[in-house]
Scaffold this motif. Structure first.
Motif, mmCIF file in Angstrom:
data_model
loop_
_atom_site.group_PDB
_atom_site.id
_atom_site.type_symbol
_atom_site.label_atom_id
_atom_site.label_comp_id
_atom_site.label_asym_id
_atom_site.label_seq_id
_atom_site.Cartn_x
_atom_site.Cartn_y
_atom_site.Cartn_z
ATOM 1 N N ILE A 11 -10.594 3.235 68.065
ATOM 2 C CA ILE A 11 -9.785 2.569 67.036
ATOM 3 C C ILE A 11 -9.723 1.072 67.315
ATOM 4 O O ILE A 11 -9.864 0.261 66.387
ATOM 5 C CB ILE A 11 -8.377 3.192 66.968
ATOM 6 N N GLU A 12 -9.546 0.699 68.568
ATOM 7 C CA GLU A 12 -9.511 -0.729 68.921
ATOM 8 C C GLU A 12 -10.839 -1.404 68.574
ATOM 9 O O GLU A 12 -10.854 -2.514 68.046
ATOM 10 C CB GLU A 12 -9.201 -0.905 70.409
ATOM 11 N N VAL A 59 -17.028 6.224 65.663
ATOM 12 C CA VAL A 59 -16.930 5.243 66.756
ATOM 13 C C VAL A 59 -16.565 5.940 68.063
ATOM 14 O O VAL A 59 -17.043 5.544 69.131
ATOM 15 C CB VAL A 59 -15.945 4.101 66.400
ATOM 16 N N THR A 60 -15.773 6.990 67.998
ATOM 17 C CA THR A 60 -15.470 7.775 69.204
ATOM 18 C C THR A 60 -16.758 8.338 69.797
ATOM 19 O O THR A 60 -16.953 8.315 71.023
ATOM 20 C CB THR A 60 -14.469 8.909 68.891
ATOM 21 N N GLU A 61 -17.653 8.809 68.949
ATOM 22 C CA GLU A 61 -18.940 9.320 69.433
ATOM 23 C C GLU A 61 -19.757 8.215 70.098
ATOM 24 O O GLU A 61 -20.429 8.451 71.105
ATOM 25 C CB GLU A 61 -19.729 9.944 68.281
ATOM 26 N N ILE A 62 -19.693 7.004 69.542
ATOM 27 C CA ILE A 62 -20.392 5.867 70.154
ATOM 28 C C ILE A 62 -19.815 5.589 71.538
ATOM 29 O O ILE A 62 -20.558 5.371 72.500
ATOM 30 C CB ILE A 62 -20.298 4.619 69.253
ATOM 31 N N VAL A 63 -18.492 5.617 71.644
ATOM 32 C CA VAL A 63 -17.831 5.384 72.938
ATOM 33 C C VAL A 63 -18.258 6.461 73.934
ATOM 34 O O VAL A 63 -18.651 6.157 75.067
ATOM 35 C CB VAL A 63 -16.295 5.349 72.777
ATOM 36 N N ARG A 64 -18.195 7.718 73.507
ATOM 37 C CA ARG A 64 -18.550 8.832 74.399
ATOM 38 C C ARG A 64 -19.999 8.768 74.857
ATOM 39 O O ARG A 64 -20.334 9.187 75.962
ATOM 40 C CB ARG A 64 -18.322 10.168 73.694
#
Length: 79
Positions: A11-12, A59-64
């Motif tokens: 989210i950030e 975006v969470t998937e990108i982070v992971r």
């Protein structure tokens, strides 16, 4: 706990990418431009109200995936 942290970080990043849109055509640093480009491959800039669940998940998937950390490594940044 880790899953929630990944979502908060996502989210950030999403909000930061959106903030950069308000300063176009100016550019930020190369690392941040690389992250912005990576996010924009999966999530378009906001053009009005919409449900953000799919954007946050993308975006969470990108982070992971570690892709953002890889950008830092590729640019020889300390991570």
């Amino acid at each position: 706990v880790v899953q929630h942290t990944e979502q908060v970080v996502a989210i950030e990043i999403l909000v930061a990418c959106e903030a950069l849109e308000y300063f176009r055509p100016m550019k930020t640093t190369p690392p941040l431009e690389a992250v912005r480009s990576l996010v924009r491959e999966r999530v378009p800039a906001f053009d009005g109200d919409r449900f953000l669940g799919p954007d946050i998940e993308a975006v969470t998937e990108i982070v992971r995936s570690g892709a953002i950390a890889n950008i830092a490594r590729d640019l020889d940044l300390d991570v």
